[in-house]
Design an enzyme around this catalytic site. Structure first.
Site, PDB file in Angstrom:
ATOM      1  N   CYS A  16       6.886  -2.578  -3.844  1.00  0.00           N
ATOM      2  CA  CYS A  16       7.203  -1.157  -4.023  1.00  0.00           C
ATOM      3  C   CYS A  16       7.529  -0.820  -5.478  1.00  0.00           C
ATOM      4  CB  CYS A  16       8.312  -0.708  -3.083  1.00  0.00           C
ATOM      5  SG  CYS A  16       9.873  -1.592  -3.263  1.00  0.00           S
ATOM      6  N   HIS A 117      14.423   0.173  -1.456  1.00  0.00           N
ATOM      7  CA  HIS A 117      13.013   0.510  -1.640  1.00  0.00           C
ATOM      8  C   HIS A 117      12.861   1.404  -2.869  1.00  0.00           C
ATOM      9  CE1 HIS A 117       8.908   1.557  -0.592  1.00  0.00           C
ATOM     10  NE2 HIS A 117       9.218   2.834  -0.573  1.00  0.00           N
ATOM     11  N   ASP A 132       6.085   8.094  -2.506  1.00  0.00           N
ATOM     12  CA  ASP A 132       6.585   6.905  -1.828  1.00  0.00           C
ATOM     13  C   ASP A 132       5.393   6.120  -1.280  1.00  0.00           C
ATOM     14  OD1 ASP A 132       7.751   5.010  -0.129  1.00  0.00           O
ATOM     15  OD2 ASP A 132       9.186   6.433   0.720  1.00  0.00           O
TER      16      ASP A 132
END
Length: 184
Positions: A16, A117, A132
């Site tokens: 991520c 995250h 995202d």
């Protein structure tokens, strides 16, 4: 990338941080290999690198993000959550990288666990987007007022943090902060 198209990398492994970097830059600049190289430069003497997952699946820390941005002549400014997002001069900010709690899932089963995250927010063609990597596609947040609401909601989570992605000169002169607030 054609005009009007928003670049969006989707989640893979624990990458991520790489996806957030590429999404905020709006192009594929960083890979797992470049992030691993940054980790080695950050901790050259370590057998077990403290800046990534022991398993080698990613999970890069903030130091890798900062080093990656510096390699592009950009800076990461750590946002002080005691400030209101109204004090941000968003026109000076190229993008936002947030670190937020995220649910852990195995397929369609959601586990009662939370992990950290990284996600990116960026303006494209006058609109701000939530980029995202866990989303199927970019989500339009809207204009500046909607961006401030979105950022406030994200930062209201106890463990959420935010980095401002800015040019080095903006970092140095603190112009990412409204002039009224910079004097405080």
């Amino acid at each position: 990338m054609s005009e009007g198209e928003v670049f969006h990398e989707k989640q893979r492994l624990e990458l991520c941080a790489i996806h957030a970097l590429n999404n905020v830059l709006q192009e594929r600049v960083f890979t797992k290999e470049t992030a691993d190289d940054l980790c080695k430069r950050l901790a050259p003497q370590c057998v077990v690198n403290p800046h990534r997952s022991v398993l080698g699946t990613g999970n890069y820390d903030v130091n890798v993000i900062i080093a990656a941005l510096q390699s592009r002549d950009l800076a990461a400014v750590w946002w002080d959550k005691r400030r209101t997002v109204q004090s941000l001069c968003v026109s000076k900010v190229q993008g936002f990288i947030l670190n937020v709690p995220s649910k852990v899932s195995l397929g369609i089963v959601s586990l009662p666990l939370r992990r950290r995250h990284w996600l990116a927010v960026r303006q494209v063609d006058g609109q701000y987007y939530n980029l995202d990597s866990k989303l199927k596609s970019p989500v339009c947040i809207g204009g500046e007022a909607e961006l401030r609401t979105f950022l406030s909601e994200q930062l209201s989570q106890d463990v959420a943090e935010m980095l401002l992605v800015v040019g080095r000169e903006v970092e140095e002169d603190m112009s990412w902060l409204n002039s009224d607030d910079a004097a405080k």
